[in-house]
Design an enzyme around this catalytic site. Structure first.
Site, PDB file in Angstrom:
ATOM      1  N   ILE A  90       0.841  -1.212   0.000  1.00 23.73           N
ATOM      2  CA  ILE A  90       0.000   0.000   0.000  1.00 23.73           C
ATOM      3  C   ILE A  90       0.872   1.258   0.000  1.00 23.73           C
ATOM      4  O   ILE A  90       0.660   2.171  -0.794  1.00 23.73           O
ATOM      5  CB  ILE A  90      -0.973  -0.002   1.204  1.00 23.73           C
ATOM      6  CG1 ILE A  90      -2.015  -1.120   1.034  1.00 23.73           C
ATOM      7  CG2 ILE A  90      -1.681   1.347   1.362  1.00 23.73           C
ATOM      8  CD1 ILE A  90      -2.891  -1.369   2.254  1.00 23.73           C
ATOM      9  N   GLU A 109      10.402   3.927   6.688  1.00 24.56           N
ATOM     10  CA  GLU A 109      10.189   2.491   6.953  1.00 24.56           C
ATOM     11  C   GLU A 109      10.926   2.095   8.227  1.00 24.56           C
ATOM     12  O   GLU A 109      12.106   2.382   8.376  1.00 24.56           O
ATOM     13  CB  GLU A 109      10.677   1.665   5.753  1.00 24.56           C
ATOM     14  CG  GLU A 109      10.714   0.154   5.968  1.00 24.56           C
ATOM     15  CD  GLU A 109       9.399  -0.451   6.408  1.00 24.56           C
ATOM     16  OE1 GLU A 109       9.370  -1.077   7.483  1.00 24.56           O
ATOM     17  OE2 GLU A 109       8.384  -0.276   5.695  1.00 24.56           O
ATOM     18  N   ALA A 224      -7.113  -9.471  -1.724  1.00 22.98           N
ATOM     19  CA  ALA A 224      -8.428  -9.756  -2.306  1.00 22.98           C
ATOM     20  C   ALA A 224      -8.493 -11.154  -2.917  1.00 22.98           C
ATOM     21  O   ALA A 224      -9.467 -11.887  -2.705  1.00 22.98           O
ATOM     22  CB  ALA A 224      -8.769  -8.706  -3.363  1.00 22.98           C
ATOM     23  N   HIS A 349       9.986 -15.927 -27.943  1.00 23.97           N
ATOM     24  CA  HIS A 349      10.837 -14.738 -27.743  1.00 23.97           C
ATOM     25  C   HIS A 349      11.167 -14.105 -29.088  1.00 23.97           C
ATOM     26  O   HIS A 349      10.928 -14.695 -30.140  1.00 23.97           O
ATOM     27  CB  HIS A 349      12.104 -15.074 -26.943  1.00 23.97           C
ATOM     28  CG  HIS A 349      13.004 -16.091 -27.580  1.00 23.97           C
ATOM     29  ND1 HIS A 349      13.847 -15.772 -28.603  1.00 23.97           N
ATOM     30  CD2 HIS A 349      13.175 -17.424 -27.324  1.00 23.97           C
ATOM     31  CE1 HIS A 349      14.535 -16.856 -28.951  1.00 23.97           C
ATOM     32  NE2 HIS A 349      14.132 -17.863 -28.209  1.00 23.97           N
TER      33      HIS A 349
END
Length: 349
Positions: A90, A109, A224, A349
């Site tokens: 988030i 952090e 989710a 590729h």
């Protein structure tokens, strides 16, 4: 949410709006917007009340100057300066978004590196990329208080080199998710919880017969796609089918910042801790013609295999479109594929 409402209608599912509370004897009391209470009875009751932004005592969310992720999606005006506290999915997604539209972004952090649940090499690559795009990052740091008395915010931050003050228009608290367990009748009915999560078995049954729980309010990552999978397993079991329990070590984690991050399974560090002898493969996007042509040569793919049997232990990616690429690894691990078989599958590729 309109799409979900349409699916309800299409599948003839009744929706009752209001605040639900568990009652003894398989009942749920619903209080509507006008305050009217109605009781409903059911043989099976599934709790899925989800989560919300976790609040730190040093940063109470007021919805204006100190905000959670919901307010970050609907801010009335663009902040000139944004302080993001916490660098999980988030935090870094909003940091990327606001930086991309021209806001001056600072990330704080508490742990030694940003996106701390990711493989260490991925953390380093994202930090380098974020700094290149003009963000300021403080790791091993903690916001001890936020003064909101003035026009903006002044945060006091304890860093390894001493205390600093950071000014911002808005502070985004992105320090994780708190579960919505309050006032839903758990205590009255006797549903057991542990550290803010409802205790459930492999099929999401609680200790109270007829009561089940899924999503953010049970163990496992607050995602989710995890909640959807849990809901399906739970209901299939109720319906008398034989679903397989969810393998939480094969859940892909995707972070939709730029560059994107996607990972599944063991990190290199976790695989070693679990006692595996490992083989690691790494491919940088700078060596891919398609990535070069697309102008997206930042990042890499890192794969981890068990050296003895070739078991696909994990994959960690950072770069463009990696949130799509990770699904191949999830399918391969579900099918218990080895590194040899992946090499022998011809890729375009």
């Amino acid at each position: 949410s309109k799409g979900v409402q349409f699916l309800f209608k299409k599948n003839k599912i009744d929706q009752i709006s209001g605040h639900g509370k568990l009652k003894k004897g398989g009942k749920v009391e619903v209080t509507d917007a006008a305050g009217k209470k109605t009781e409903y009875e059911a043989k099976h009751i599934l709790l899925a009340t989800g989560g919300r932004s976790r609040e730190l005592p040093s940063m109470p969310i007021d919805g204006k100057k100190i905000i959670g992720y919901r307010q970050a999606m609907v801010l009335q005006q663009q902040p000139k300066k944004l302080l993001v506290v916490g660098s999980g999915a988030i935090g870094v997604e909003f940091a990327y978004f606001y930086n991309a539209i021209g806001t001056e972004v600072t990330i704080v952090e508490f742990l030694p590196r940003i996106v701390p649940v990711e493989d260490e090499e991925v953390s380093k690559a994202l930090e380098k990329s974020f700094k290149k795009s003009g963000m300021t990052i403080h790791v091993n740091s903690e916001v001890t208080k936020v003064d909101t008395s003035g026009k903006g915010c002044v945060a006091t931050v304890k860093t390894p080199t001493g205390e600093i003050k950071i000014e911002a228009d808005v502070v985004l608290s992105a320090v994780g998710v708190a579960t919505n367990l309050e006032n839903i009748g758990l205590e009255e009915v006797g549903v057991k919880t542990d550290k803010g999560r409802v205790i459930v078995d492999d099929y999401y049954k609680t200790n109270v017969p007829g009561v089940y729980a899924i999503g953010d309010i049970v163990k496992g990552p607050a995602l989710a796609h995890v909640a959807s999978a849990e809901g399906i397993i739970c209901v299939e079991k109720i319906a008398g089918q034989n679903p397989e329990p969810l393998n939480y070590n094969n859940i892909p984690g995707c972070t939709y910042c730029s560059p994107e991050i996607a990972s599944v399974g063991f990190t290199e560090e976790a695989a070693k801790k679990a006692g595996y002898q490992i083989k690691v493969g790494k491919f940088p996007f700078t060596a891919s013609g398609k990535a070069k042509a697309a102008g997206a040569s930042d990042g890499f793919v890192k794969v981890i295999f068990d050296a003895k049997y070739g078991e696909f232990l994990g994959a960690h990616m950072i770069g463009a479109n990696v949130t799509e690429m990770i699904a191949e690894v999830v399918a391969a691990r579900k099918l218990e594929t080895t590194g040899h078989e992946i090499i022998k599958s011809v890729h375009p590729h």
